[in-house]
Design a protein around this motif. Structure first.
Motif, PDB file in Angstrom:
ATOM      1  N   GLU A  95      85.247  76.504  69.732  1.00 10.95           N
ATOM      2  CA  GLU A  95      83.730  77.363  69.902  1.00 10.95           C
ATOM      3  C   GLU A  95      84.069  78.044  70.859  1.00 10.95           C
ATOM      4  O   GLU A  95      83.765  80.135  70.826  1.00 10.95           O
ATOM      5  CB  GLU A  95      82.115  77.120  69.356  1.00 10.95           C
ATOM      6  CG  GLU A  95      82.689  76.216  67.712  1.00 10.95           C
ATOM      7  CD  GLU A  95      81.089  75.438  67.892  1.00 10.95           C
ATOM      8  OE1 GLU A  95      80.791  75.258  68.772  1.00 10.95           O
ATOM      9  OE2 GLU A  95      81.167  74.921  66.577  1.00 10.95           O
ATOM     10  N   ARG A  96      84.796  78.175  71.605  1.00 12.29           N
ATOM     11  CA  ARG A  96      84.227  78.673  73.764  1.00 12.29           C
ATOM     12  C   ARG A  96      85.754  79.250  73.481  1.00 12.29           C
ATOM     13  O   ARG A  96      85.755  80.540  73.962  1.00 12.29           O
ATOM     14  CB  ARG A  96      84.986  77.320  74.937  1.00 12.29           C
ATOM     15  CG  ARG A  96      83.296  76.845  75.031  1.00 12.29           C
ATOM     16  CD  ARG A  96      83.176  76.328  76.339  1.00 12.29           C
ATOM     17  NE  ARG A  96      83.823  75.413  75.957  1.00 12.29           N
ATOM     18  CZ  ARG A  96      82.938  74.567  75.305  1.00 12.29           C
ATOM     19  NH1 ARG A  96      82.297  74.052  75.023  1.00 12.29           N
ATOM     20  NH2 ARG A  96      84.230  73.214  75.646  1.00 12.29           N
ATOM     21  N   ALA A  97      87.041  78.542  72.612  1.00 11.19           N
ATOM     22  CA  ALA A  97      87.611  80.019  72.493  1.00 11.19           C
ATOM     23  C   ALA A  97      87.873  81.259  72.148  1.00 11.19           C
ATOM     24  O   ALA A  97      88.500  82.282  72.000  1.00 11.19           O
ATOM     25  CB  ALA A  97      89.088  78.863  71.856  1.00 11.19           C
ATOM     26  N   ARG A  98      86.529  80.826  70.886  1.00 14.95           N
ATOM     27  CA  ARG A  98      86.459  82.063  69.552  1.00 14.95           C
ATOM     28  C   ARG A  98      86.185  82.792  70.114  1.00 14.95           C
ATOM     29  O   ARG A  98      85.954  84.145  70.362  1.00 14.95           O
ATOM     30  CB  ARG A  98      86.107  81.320  68.355  1.00 14.95           C
ATOM     31  CG  ARG A  98      86.938  80.353  67.636  1.00 14.95           C
ATOM     32  CD  ARG A  98      85.986  80.458  66.460  1.00 14.95           C
ATOM     33  NE  ARG A  98      87.091  79.555  65.647  1.00 14.95           N
ATOM     34  CZ  ARG A  98      86.862  79.261  64.163  1.00 14.95           C
ATOM     35  NH1 ARG A  98      85.521  79.009  63.677  1.00 14.95           N
ATOM     36  NH2 ARG A  98      88.366  78.576  63.901  1.00 14.95           N
ATOM     37  N   GLU A  99      85.263  82.559  71.256  1.00 17.47           N
ATOM     38  CA  GLU A  99      83.855  83.423  72.419  1.00 17.47           C
ATOM     39  C   GLU A  99      85.024  84.377  73.089  1.00 17.47           C
ATOM     40  O   GLU A  99      84.700  85.378  73.186  1.00 17.47           O
ATOM     41  CB  GLU A  99      82.626  82.534  72.888  1.00 17.47           C
ATOM     42  CG  GLU A  99      81.462  82.239  72.033  1.00 17.47           C
ATOM     43  CD  GLU A  99      80.986  81.271  72.618  1.00 17.47           C
ATOM     44  OE1 GLU A  99      81.161  81.083  74.009  1.00 17.47           O
ATOM     45  OE2 GLU A  99      80.392  80.101  72.029  1.00 17.47           O
ATOM     46  N   VAL A 100      85.402  83.516  73.630  1.00 21.99           N
ATOM     47  CA  VAL A 100      86.289  84.527  74.552  1.00 21.99           C
ATOM     48  C   VAL A 100      87.591  85.562  74.320  1.00 21.99           C
ATOM     49  O   VAL A 100      87.337  86.729  74.591  1.00 21.99           O
ATOM     50  CB  VAL A 100      87.395  83.849  75.318  1.00 21.99           C
ATOM     51  CG1 VAL A 100      88.558  84.278  76.281  1.00 21.99           C
ATOM     52  CG2 VAL A 100      86.686  82.925  76.620  1.00 21.99           C
ATOM     53  N   LEU A 101      88.610  84.822  72.348  1.00 23.92           N
ATOM     54  CA  LEU A 101      88.573  85.732  72.434  1.00 23.92           C
ATOM     55  C   LEU A 101      87.723  86.848  71.646  1.00 23.92           C
ATOM     56  O   LEU A 101      88.061  88.519  71.503  1.00 23.92           O
ATOM     57  CB  LEU A 101      89.677  85.182  71.208  1.00 23.92           C
ATOM     58  CG  LEU A 101      90.383  86.250  69.827  1.00 23.92           C
ATOM     59  CD1 LEU A 101      91.043  86.717  70.381  1.00 23.92           C
ATOM     60  CD2 LEU A 101      90.376  85.226  68.809  1.00 23.92           C
ATOM     61  N   ARG A 102      86.792  86.454  70.968  1.00 27.17           N
ATOM     62  CA  ARG A 102      85.886  87.901  70.647  1.00 27.17           C
ATOM     63  C   ARG A 102      85.169  88.980  72.168  1.00 27.17           C
ATOM     64  O   ARG A 102      84.993  89.924  72.081  1.00 27.17           O
ATOM     65  CB  ARG A 102      85.019  87.693  70.372  1.00 27.17           C
ATOM     66  CG  ARG A 102      83.133  88.190  69.583  1.00 27.17           C
ATOM     67  CD  ARG A 102      82.355  87.682  69.059  1.00 27.17           C
ATOM     68  NE  ARG A 102      81.993  85.956  70.106  1.00 27.17           N
ATOM     69  CZ  ARG A 102      81.904  85.142  68.869  1.00 27.17           C
ATOM     70  NH1 ARG A 102      82.450  85.022  67.795  1.00 27.17           N
ATOM     71  NH2 ARG A 102      81.782  83.927  69.544  1.00 27.17           N
ATOM     72  N   ASP A 103      85.227  88.698  73.018  1.00 23.56           N
ATOM     73  CA  ASP A 103      84.667  89.414  75.127  1.00 23.56           C
ATOM     74  C   ASP A 103      86.073  90.348  74.597  1.00 23.56           C
ATOM     75  O   ASP A 103      85.910  91.329  74.645  1.00 23.56           O
ATOM     76  CB  ASP A 103      84.516  88.466  75.493  1.00 23.56           C
ATOM     77  CG  ASP A 103      83.605  87.216  75.529  1.00 23.56           C
ATOM     78  OD1 ASP A 103      82.733  88.354  74.466  1.00 23.56           O
ATOM     79  OD2 ASP A 103      83.558  86.686  76.169  1.00 23.56           O
ATOM     80  N   HIS A 104      87.526  89.024  74.289  1.00 25.71           N
ATOM     81  CA  HIS A 104      89.027  90.186  74.588  1.00 25.71           C
ATOM     82  C   HIS A 104      88.886  91.574  73.430  1.00 25.71           C
ATOM     83  O   HIS A 104      89.159  92.235  73.855  1.00 25.71           O
ATOM     84  CB  HIS A 104      89.813  89.494  74.552  1.00 25.71           C
ATOM     85  CG  HIS A 104      90.721  89.110  75.803  1.00 25.71           C
ATOM     86  ND1 HIS A 104      90.395  89.217  76.979  1.00 25.71           N
ATOM     87  CD2 HIS A 104      89.739  87.173  75.969  1.00 25.71           C
ATOM     88  CE1 HIS A 104      90.426  88.478  77.851  1.00 25.71           C
ATOM     89  NE2 HIS A 104      90.730  86.845  77.620  1.00 25.71           N
ATOM     90  N   GLU A 105      88.543  91.154  71.837  1.00 27.85           N
ATOM     91  CA  GLU A 105      88.332  92.106  71.229  1.00 27.85           C
ATOM     92  C   GLU A 105      87.221  93.269  71.670  1.00 27.85           C
ATOM     93  O   GLU A 105      87.890  94.260  71.395  1.00 27.85           O
ATOM     94  CB  GLU A 105      88.141  92.014  69.483  1.00 27.85           C
ATOM     95  CG  GLU A 105      89.225  90.348  69.493  1.00 27.85           C
ATOM     96  CD  GLU A 105      90.349  90.935  68.957  1.00 27.85           C
ATOM     97  OE1 GLU A 105      90.481  92.152  68.565  1.00 27.85           O
ATOM     98  OE2 GLU A 105      91.869  90.816  68.078  1.00 27.85           O
ATOM     99  N   ILE A 106      86.243  93.327  71.694  1.00 31.51           N
ATOM    100  CA  ILE A 106      85.278  93.532  72.224  1.00 31.51           C
ATOM    101  C   ILE A 106      86.331  95.192  73.400  1.00 31.51           C
ATOM    102  O   ILE A 106      85.855  96.554  74.082  1.00 31.51           O
ATOM    103  CB  ILE A 106      84.466  93.332  72.784  1.00 31.51           C
ATOM    104  CG1 ILE A 106      83.477  93.044  71.982  1.00 31.51           C
ATOM    105  CG2 ILE A 106      83.075  94.155  74.005  1.00 31.51           C
ATOM    106  CD1 ILE A 106      82.214  91.880  71.468  1.00 31.51           C
ATOM    107  N   ARG A 107      86.631  94.252  74.861  1.00 38.37           N
ATOM    108  CA  ARG A 107      87.227  95.072  75.676  1.00 38.37           C
ATOM    109  C   ARG A 107      88.501  95.466  75.057  1.00 38.37           C
ATOM    110  O   ARG A 107      88.143  96.997  76.123  1.00 38.37           O
ATOM    111  CB  ARG A 107      87.848  93.890  76.986  1.00 38.37           C
ATOM    112  CG  ARG A 107      88.306  94.661  77.904  1.00 38.37           C
ATOM    113  CD  ARG A 107      87.958  94.326  79.224  1.00 38.37           C
ATOM    114  NE  ARG A 107      88.476  94.971  80.843  1.00 38.37           N
ATOM    115  CZ  ARG A 107      89.445  94.725  81.400  1.00 38.37           C
ATOM    116  NH1 ARG A 107      90.016  93.110  81.414  1.00 38.37           N
ATOM    117  NH2 ARG A 107      89.288  95.271  82.149  1.00 38.37           N
TER     118      ARG A 107
END
Length: 157
Positions: A95-107
């Motif tokens: 779940e934490r890795a998915r949150e980090v991925l989501r943040d990178h996608e937003i960036r």
């Protein structure tokens, strides 16, 4: 130098970071699936073992055999509990890795939007400069044309 070059370099960097985060999220998901599958296998094995020996004890139940069975079931239960904790931890990591991925996608999306806006601004600026040149050329042409007419009238008089 292309005025968008720094933004394009930033986009390339954010895409690399996003791709690395995606790989990490994939690894975390795989680890979670593996841990959950192992926990399920242990649970299934424990159920089957209890069923098999439950019927055995109905027919005969020597004390040393019962004690051995109890000891093994206790150790098996500890293994199941431990593996379930591992699976829960792996779920949290995923779940934490998915949150980090989501943040990178937003960036990445933000940088792309910024590039789009800057490109639009540059096009507008270039269009204005071209219009200004066209207007100046038209004004010079009219001025020169007016000047020629005016000097021709002066010669005729």
């Amino acid at each position: 130098m292309n005025p968008l070059q720094p933004l394009l370099a930033l986009l390339a960097q954010t895409e690399r970071e996003r791709d690395a985060a995606w790989g990490h999220a994939q690894q975390a998901a795989q680890a979670q699936q593996t841990a959950a599958a192992q926990a399920e296998q242990l649970l299934t094995y424990r159920r089957e073992y209890e069923q098999r020996w439950g019927t055995q004890f109905k027919s005969e139940g020597r004390m040393e055999l019962v004690l051995c069975y109890r000891g093994f079931i206790d150790r098996l239960t500890q293994a199941v509990d431990q593996q379930q904790r591992v699976a829960q931890h792996a779920t949290g990591q995923m779940e934490r890795a998915r949150e980090v991925l989501r943040d990178h996608e937003i960036r990445v999306a933000s940088v792309r939007k910024l590039i789009e806006r800057r490109s639009h601004e540059l096009r507008l600026s270039a269009d204005r400069a071209e219009q200004k040149q066209t207007d100046e050329f038209g004004a010079r042409t009219a001025w020169n044309h007016h000047g020629l007419i005016g000097s021709g009238a002066a010669r005729a008089a």
